[in-house]
Design a protein around this motif. Structure first.
Motif, PDB file in Angstrom:
ATOM      1  N   PRO A 182       0.805  -1.230   0.000  1.00  0.00           N
ATOM      2  CA  PRO A 182       0.000   0.000   0.000  1.00  0.00           C
ATOM      3  C   PRO A 182       0.836   1.278   0.000  1.00  0.00           C
ATOM      4  N   GLN A 183       2.112   1.184   0.379  1.00  0.00           N
ATOM      5  CA  GLN A 183       2.970   2.354   0.352  1.00  0.00           C
ATOM      6  C   GLN A 183       3.528   2.640  -1.035  1.00  0.00           C
ATOM      7  N   ALA A 184       3.387   1.680  -1.937  1.00  0.00           N
ATOM      8  CA  ALA A 184       3.917   1.852  -3.286  1.00  0.00           C
ATOM      9  C   ALA A 184       3.049   2.821  -4.073  1.00  0.00           C
ATOM     10  N   SER A 185       3.628   3.342  -5.152  1.00  0.00           N
ATOM     11  CA  SER A 185       2.872   4.213  -6.044  1.00  0.00           C
ATOM     12  C   SER A 185       1.830   3.415  -6.807  1.00  0.00           C
ATOM     13  N   LEU A 186       0.926   4.140  -7.448  1.00  0.00           N
ATOM     14  CA  LEU A 186      -0.124   3.458  -8.203  1.00  0.00           C
ATOM     15  C   LEU A 186       0.477   2.580  -9.301  1.00  0.00           C
ATOM     16  N   MET A 187       1.446   3.110 -10.038  1.00  0.00           N
ATOM     17  CA  MET A 187       2.070   2.316 -11.098  1.00  0.00           C
ATOM     18  C   MET A 187       2.866   1.149 -10.526  1.00  0.00           C
ATOM     19  N   GLY A 188       3.485   1.354  -9.372  1.00  0.00           N
ATOM     20  CA  GLY A 188       4.206   0.265  -8.731  1.00  0.00           C
ATOM     21  C   GLY A 188       3.264  -0.865  -8.328  1.00  0.00           C
ATOM     22  N   GLN A 189       2.105  -0.502  -7.821  1.00  0.00           N
ATOM     23  CA  GLN A 189       1.121  -1.520  -7.470  1.00  0.00           C
ATOM     24  C   GLN A 189       0.617  -2.249  -8.713  1.00  0.00           C
ATOM     25  N   ILE A 190       0.468  -1.506  -9.807  1.00  0.00           N
ATOM     26  CA  ILE A 190       0.041  -2.129 -11.062  1.00  0.00           C
ATOM     27  C   ILE A 190       1.089  -3.133 -11.537  1.00  0.00           C
ATOM     28  N   MET A 191       2.378  -2.762 -11.418  1.00  0.00           N
ATOM     29  CA  MET A 191       3.450  -3.686 -11.800  1.00  0.00           C
ATOM     30  C   MET A 191       3.419  -4.940 -10.918  1.00  0.00           C
ATOM     31  N   PHE A 192       3.175  -4.743  -9.636  1.00  0.00           N
ATOM     32  CA  PHE A 192       3.126  -5.879  -8.702  1.00  0.00           C
ATOM     33  C   PHE A 192       1.973  -6.818  -9.057  1.00  0.00           C
ATOM     34  N   ILE A 193       0.798  -6.252  -9.272  1.00  0.00           N
ATOM     35  CA  ILE A 193      -0.370  -7.067  -9.616  1.00  0.00           C
ATOM     36  C   ILE A 193      -0.180  -7.752 -10.962  1.00  0.00           C
ATOM     37  N   THR A 194       0.492  -7.086 -11.900  1.00  0.00           N
ATOM     38  CA  THR A 194       0.753  -7.689 -13.212  1.00  0.00           C
ATOM     39  C   THR A 194       1.611  -8.940 -13.075  1.00  0.00           C
ATOM     40  N   SER A 195       2.660  -8.858 -12.245  1.00  0.00           N
ATOM     41  CA  SER A 195       3.515 -10.037 -12.045  1.00  0.00           C
ATOM     42  C   SER A 195       2.723 -11.181 -11.426  1.00  0.00           C
ATOM     43  N   LEU A 196       1.817 -10.872 -10.496  1.00  0.00           N
ATOM     44  CA  LEU A 196       0.990 -11.917  -9.887  1.00  0.00           C
ATOM     45  C   LEU A 196       0.023 -12.519 -10.901  1.00  0.00           C
ATOM     46  N   ALA A 197      -0.550 -11.682 -11.750  1.00  0.00           N
ATOM     47  CA  ALA A 197      -1.534 -12.166 -12.717  1.00  0.00           C
ATOM     48  C   ALA A 197      -0.899 -13.149 -13.701  1.00  0.00           C
ATOM     49  N   VAL A 198       0.294 -12.802 -14.206  1.00  0.00           N
ATOM     50  CA  VAL A 198       0.971 -13.702 -15.145  1.00  0.00           C
ATOM     51  C   VAL A 198       1.335 -15.020 -14.448  1.00  0.00           C
ATOM     52  N   SER A 199       1.802 -14.920 -13.211  1.00  0.00           N
ATOM     53  CA  SER A 199       2.159 -16.126 -12.462  1.00  0.00           C
ATOM     54  C   SER A 199       0.937 -16.992 -12.187  1.00  0.00           C
ATOM     55  N   TRP A 200      -0.189 -16.347 -11.903  1.00  0.00           N
ATOM     56  CA  TRP A 200      -1.410 -17.116 -11.633  1.00  0.00           C
ATOM     57  C   TRP A 200      -1.841 -17.890 -12.874  1.00  0.00           C
ATOM     58  N   VAL A 201      -1.731 -17.269 -14.047  1.00  0.00           N
ATOM     59  CA  VAL A 201      -2.090 -17.963 -15.287  1.00  0.00           C
ATOM     60  C   VAL A 201      -1.190 -19.177 -15.492  1.00  0.00           C
ATOM     61  N   TYR A 202       0.105 -19.027 -15.206  1.00  0.00           N
ATOM     62  CA  TYR A 202       1.031 -20.147 -15.362  1.00  0.00           C
ATOM     63  C   TYR A 202       0.717 -21.265 -14.356  1.00  0.00           C
ATOM     64  N   ASN A 203       0.451 -20.879 -13.107  1.00  0.00           N
ATOM     65  CA  ASN A 203       0.075 -21.888 -12.109  1.00  0.00           C
ATOM     66  C   ASN A 203      -1.209 -22.605 -12.500  1.00  0.00           C
ATOM     67  N   LEU A 204      -2.147 -21.846 -13.047  1.00  0.00           N
ATOM     68  CA  LEU A 204      -3.404 -22.438 -13.489  1.00  0.00           C
ATOM     69  C   LEU A 204      -3.158 -23.447 -14.610  1.00  0.00           C
ATOM     70  N   LEU A 205      -2.228 -23.103 -15.515  1.00  0.00           N
ATOM     71  CA  LEU A 205      -1.880 -24.011 -16.608  1.00  0.00           C
ATOM     72  C   LEU A 205      -1.346 -25.332 -16.068  1.00  0.00           C
ATOM     73  N   LEU A 206      -0.468 -25.260 -15.066  1.00  0.00           N
ATOM     74  CA  LEU A 206       0.095 -26.475 -14.493  1.00  0.00           C
ATOM     75  C   LEU A 206      -0.940 -27.255 -13.685  1.00  0.00           C
ATOM     76  N   SER A 207      -1.781 -26.526 -12.946  1.00  0.00           N
ATOM     77  CA  SER A 207      -2.749 -27.199 -12.075  1.00  0.00           C
ATOM     78  C   SER A 207      -3.848 -27.913 -12.852  1.00  0.00           C
TER      79      SER A 207
END
Length: 453
Positions: free
Chosen positions: A296-321
């Motif tokens: 929550p202390q990160a900037s708006l764009m920083g939070q967007i970058m963080f969520i983007t990395s999670l979203a891509v990882s979630w898709v990959y985990n979903l592919l494996l699962s």
């Protein structure tokens, strides 16, 4: 005339009119804390594929979601006192967590030794599901819901210990590289271009935490084990299953016991692997806490970058699962361990005909044990039917019946009809087996079901 900055006045407004702790603090939590919970099941399921696919344990350097859920699941594997306190709950092991073990198999009865197992293990359940998915040859008879019998001929006795070799999967490796690149790119963009020193280090921390956990978890080897049988054991032929689904196992006692008593487990190179997994759980929990308070202390764009990395990882985990682990285990059991046994599946009209068909196929020395175990009815009609069938089986006579077998004095019309029907089921099973044994294409002889009044 002096006019105050309206934006400053709006920032000073609050719906809380009285003083509260931290009311002057600019610290606030947002929904990014959900990242510790969301996607945990997919991540754990994805790690379960590391032991069947080659090289994936080295490609876990990405910022995965669900760190708290992952930590909680793996914390139950560590059995030391410290980790029991940090992660309370029922202890388990990774083989059960990744569903390589833990399923309860059906009842098994050996026809030669008379061994009876009320329940079998995980591998017997895997084999039953493989047989249930197959198509079968229909045996003529009464039009009922039917019962299924699969004859599995085991040609080889597997070694008592088999280390399962991991399979190559290049598309999955390529997807892993893309996922790592996405986490690394968002980390660099947040630090170098956005100068956001909250989101960038946390993405990097997430990459390291997941990468280390994948190395530790993925260092295990999937292993099959079963007990060696004593020399001179009788054949292990027997019936696996109950209800309307039966599997007839034919082969050496060692081959049959590898299904009924064998199991999968995960073997690690170090005896301290439980503690290592517990440390990974602590590391993932630390990651979750850091994300919860610092993102929550990160900037708006920083939070967007963080969520983007999670979203891509979630898709990959979903592919494996979404990999069919049950199908993978069937392939390992049948091809790598049992060396491709033969399958023949038949669909019988009724459970009664299925039991008689099983006796004809297995040819036990004492068929009465099978009849009493799977058709335990004790009414007058059933006893008469069972005694007649047993008498003919012991004399090696054909199971063909005439009106004189069911049109008996002392039986009501309804009892005669039931007796005639049961004889018809036995005859349909016998004729169907003989037809298949002799490779005839004609249908089995039907039984006249007319009963004298």
């Amino acid at each position: 005339m002096y006019l105050p900055d309206p934006s400053g006045a709006l920032r000073q407004r609050s719906m809380i009119t009285t003083w509260t702790p931290l009311s002057k603090s600019h610290f606030s939590l947002d929904t990014s804390g959900v990242s510790g919970f969301f996607g945990g099941d997919e991540a754990v399921s994805a790690m379960g594929t590391f032991h069947v696919y080659k090289g994936l344990q080295y490609l876990g350097w990405y910022n995965t979601p669900g760190s708290f859920q992952i930590a909680r699941r793996y914390g139950l594997v560590a059995k030391s006192t410290i980790f029991r306190g940090l992660f309370p709950g029922v202890r388990t092991d990774l083989a059960k967590l990744f569903e390589f073990d833990g399923w309860e198999g059906p009842r098994f009865q050996a026809v030669s030794s008379g061994t009876i197992m009320d329940s079998t293990g995980h591998l017997a359940s895997v084999l039953m599901k493989e047989c249930a998915s197959m198509d079968g040859v229909r045996i003529p008879g009464r039009e009922r819901s039917g019962a299924q019998i699969t004859i599995v001929t085991l040609r080889e006795v597997p070694p008592t210990v088999v280390n399962v070799k991991r399979k190559s999967t290049y598309p999955t490796r390529f997807a892993a590289i893309i996922t790592i690149a996405a986490s690394l790119s968002t980390c660099i963009i947040s630090g170098v271009y956005l100068k956001d020193w909250f989101s960038s280090p946390l993405i990097l921390f997430g990459m390291l935490s997941n990468g280390i956990s994948c190395l530790v978890i993925g260092s295990g080897t999937l292993r099959f084990t079963h007990h060696e049988t004593a020399p001179g054991c009788p054949p292990g032929d027997g019936i696996l299953g109950s209800g309307r689904e039966f599997v007839l196992l034919k082969g050496h006692e060692g081959a049959v016991s590898s299904i009924t008593l064998g199991k999968f487990s995960l073997q690690f190179p170090s005896k301290f692997h439980d503690q290592y997994i517990g440390c990974c759980s602590v590391l993932l929990t630390t990651q979750f806490i850091a994300q919860l308070f610092l993102i929550p202390q990160a900037s708006l764009m920083g939070q967007i970058m963080f969520i983007t990395s999670l979203a891509v990882s979630w898709v990959y985990n979903l592919l494996l699962s979404t990999s069919d682990k049950e199908k993978i285990q069937r392939h390992i059991l049948l091809d790598d361990i049992l060396k491709k046994p033969s399958f023949k599946k038949y669909i019988l009209p009724t459970r009664t005909s299925a039991v008689v068909f099983a006796i004809c196929a297995l040819k036990p020395d004492d068929p009465s044990r099978i009849l009493k175990a799977y058709l335990p009815n004790e009414t007058k009609v059933w006893k008469r039917w069972r005694n007649t069938v047993l008498q003919r089986l012991r004399r090696k006579e054909e199971l063909h019946f005439t009106e004189g077998d069911w049109n008996l004095s002392g039986y009501t019309k309804e009892e005669k009809e039931l007796l005639c029907t049961l004889y018809g089921d036995a005859q349909a099973a016998y004729d169907g087996h003989e037809m298949l044994e002799n490779k005839k294409i004609s249908a089995a002889t039907s039984l006249d079901t007319k009963v004298a009044s």
